[in-house]
Motif scaffolding. Sequence first.
Motif, mmCIF file in Angstrom:
data_model
loop_
_atom_site.group_PDB
_atom_site.id
_atom_site.type_symbol
_atom_site.label_atom_id
_atom_site.label_comp_id
_atom_site.label_asym_id
_atom_site.label_seq_id
_atom_site.Cartn_x
_atom_site.Cartn_y
_atom_site.Cartn_z
ATOM 1 N N ARG A 147 -5.902 12.373 0.424
ATOM 2 C CA ARG A 147 -6.228 11.749 1.700
ATOM 3 C C ARG A 147 -6.201 10.234 1.517
ATOM 4 O O ARG A 147 -6.795 9.694 0.591
ATOM 5 N N ILE A 148 -5.501 9.550 2.423
ATOM 6 C CA ILE A 148 -5.439 8.095 2.414
ATOM 7 C C ILE A 148 -6.051 7.597 3.718
ATOM 8 O O ILE A 148 -5.764 8.138 4.793
ATOM 9 N N LEU A 149 -6.905 6.588 3.616
ATOM 10 C CA LEU A 149 -7.472 5.954 4.801
ATOM 11 C C LEU A 149 -7.148 4.466 4.740
ATOM 12 O O LEU A 149 -7.610 3.755 3.844
ATOM 13 N N ASN A 150 -6.326 4.013 5.671
ATOM 14 C CA ASN A 150 -5.958 2.602 5.761
ATOM 15 C C ASN A 150 -6.746 1.950 6.889
ATOM 16 O O ASN A 150 -6.612 2.353 8.056
ATOM 17 N N VAL A 151 -7.574 0.983 6.544
ATOM 18 C CA VAL A 151 -8.382 0.324 7.570
ATOM 19 C C VAL A 151 -7.530 -0.729 8.258
ATOM 20 O O VAL A 151 -7.191 -1.761 7.665
ATOM 21 N N ALA A 152 -7.162 -0.439 9.496
ATOM 22 C CA ALA A 152 -6.454 -1.398 10.338
ATOM 23 C C ALA A 152 -7.507 -2.082 11.212
ATOM 24 O O ALA A 152 -8.490 -2.608 10.699
ATOM 25 N N SER A 153 -7.332 -2.049 12.500
ATOM 26 C CA SER A 153 -8.268 -2.699 13.413
ATOM 27 C C SER A 153 -7.860 -2.364 14.829
ATOM 28 O O SER A 153 -6.698 -2.016 15.091
ATOM 29 N N LEU A 154 -8.799 -2.498 15.751
ATOM 30 C CA LEU A 154 -8.460 -2.402 17.169
ATOM 31 C C LEU A 154 -7.376 -3.420 17.516
ATOM 32 O O LEU A 154 -6.532 -3.182 18.386
ATOM 33 N N THR A 155 -7.371 -4.552 16.812
ATOM 34 C CA THR A 155 -6.367 -5.586 17.076
ATOM 35 C C THR A 155 -4.947 -5.089 16.829
ATOM 36 O O THR A 155 -3.993 -5.668 17.351
ATOM 37 N N ALA A 156 -4.807 -4.016 16.042
ATOM 38 C CA ALA A 156 -3.471 -3.477 15.766
ATOM 39 C C ALA A 156 -2.783 -2.971 17.033
ATOM 40 O O ALA A 156 -1.551 -2.883 17.077
ATOM 41 N N TYR A 157 -3.561 -2.621 18.045
ATOM 42 C CA TYR A 157 -2.999 -2.124 19.303
ATOM 43 C C TYR A 157 -2.693 -3.252 20.289
ATOM 44 O O TYR A 157 -2.219 -2.991 21.395
ATOM 45 N N GLN A 158 -2.985 -4.480 19.888
ATOM 46 C CA GLN A 158 -2.802 -5.613 20.787
ATOM 47 C C GLN A 158 -1.478 -6.323 20.524
ATOM 48 O O GLN A 158 -0.955 -6.284 19.409
ATOM 49 N N ALA A 195 -1.471 -9.882 13.439
ATOM 50 C CA ALA A 195 -0.168 -9.383 12.984
ATOM 51 C C ALA A 195 -0.318 -8.517 11.740
ATOM 52 O O ALA A 195 0.374 -7.495 11.596
ATOM 53 N N SER A 196 -1.221 -8.898 10.842
ATOM 54 C CA SER A 196 -1.401 -8.121 9.613
ATOM 55 C C SER A 196 -1.918 -6.723 9.917
ATOM 56 O O SER A 196 -1.517 -5.743 9.282
ATOM 57 N N LYS A 197 -2.807 -6.614 10.884
ATOM 58 C CA LYS A 197 -3.359 -5.303 11.219
ATOM 59 C C LYS A 197 -2.367 -4.460 12.023
ATOM 60 O O LYS A 197 -2.374 -3.221 11.932
ATOM 61 N N SER A 198 -1.497 -5.103 12.798
ATOM 62 C CA SER A 198 -0.426 -4.365 13.467
ATOM 63 C C SER A 198 0.505 -3.743 12.436
ATOM 64 O O SER A 198 0.985 -2.615 12.607
ATOM 65 N N PHE A 199 0.757 -4.471 11.362
ATOM 66 C CA PHE A 199 1.577 -3.934 10.278
ATOM 67 C C PHE A 199 0.934 -2.679 9.702
ATOM 68 O O PHE A 199 1.623 -1.675 9.458
ATOM 69 N N VAL A 200 -0.369 -2.720 9.443
ATOM 70 C CA VAL A 200 -1.054 -1.568 8.838
ATOM 71 C C VAL A 200 -0.905 -0.330 9.708
ATOM 72 O O VAL A 200 -0.613 0.767 9.206
ATOM 73 N N LEU A 201 -1.084 -0.485 11.006
ATOM 74 C CA LEU A 201 -0.970 0.666 11.906
ATOM 75 C C LEU A 201 0.454 1.207 11.922
ATOM 76 O O LEU A 201 0.671 2.421 11.843
ATOM 77 N N ALA A 202 1.447 0.319 12.008
ATOM 78 C CA ALA A 202 2.842 0.768 12.028
ATOM 79 C C ALA A 202 3.224 1.431 10.706
ATOM 80 O O ALA A 202 3.903 2.477 10.688
#
Length: 268
Positions: free
Chosen positions: A143-154, A165-172
């Motif tokens: 199991r992998i958990l990558n902590v992105a952010s609500l900002t990733a959806y913005q 931008a860094s958190k958008s990368f994590v989500l993608a």
Amino acid sequence: MNAIPTPANPTPRWALITGASSGMGYEFSKLFAQDKINAVLVARNETLLREVAEELKRDYGISTVIAALDLSRPDTPEKLYQIVLDQGLTIDYLINNAGIGFFGPFADSDPTANAGMINLNVAALVQLTRLFVPGMIKQGRGRILNVASLTAYQPGGPGAAVYYASKSFVLAFNRGLAVELKGSGVTTTALCPGAMKTAFETKGGFSRTRLYRFLASDPRTNAEAGYRAMKKGQTAAVPGWISKILAFGGEMPPRRFALWVNKMLLTP
């Protein structure tokens, strides 16, 4: 760099948690300990790591290894991987939690700090995942958990352009990897919490913004939501109904409206 093992625990499962000395990382360490899962605890502050390790051993009886490392340095992920190999551990859970952000105009930002943020939020997360995921695939579970952010959806964050931008990368990245891993026994989950009451907001300068003054949430609640989603193998988790609305709104056209909202929220 330090790797300090405690006496072996008969439980064979191990979680590696970055940013484990405080905030959500500390909360994740307790959640794993409650399930009798041993932990490799990673952060820069060795004193705090020792305190967390002693607490987990005392209260839950698990084994720990602490690694006082700075993951914003490009060579650190390989060093951490070698520590795990030297200890003879098999990592069943990888929690890419460490991250940092800075608030302020990009034109006035510190180039070195920006590079460190990208290294920590993006490069270290990708590199650690690449180092540990082949072993998980080979054993048919993980199991992998990558902590992105609500900002990733913005669409972006005026005043925090690099962080958003860094958190958008994590989500993608997580979305693509999740599809690749289907059928392997390994899953990856992006945790996308909103603003939180942690040292992050103070160190990064976000505490003076409207977003953090009015919408900050509790690290424990967010960690619990991410932990549940990870165990279920969900691709993403957005804790809290307000955050879910903001995430939905951030992806809806016209995206320039979301940029205007974000600019307002990121205004002191």
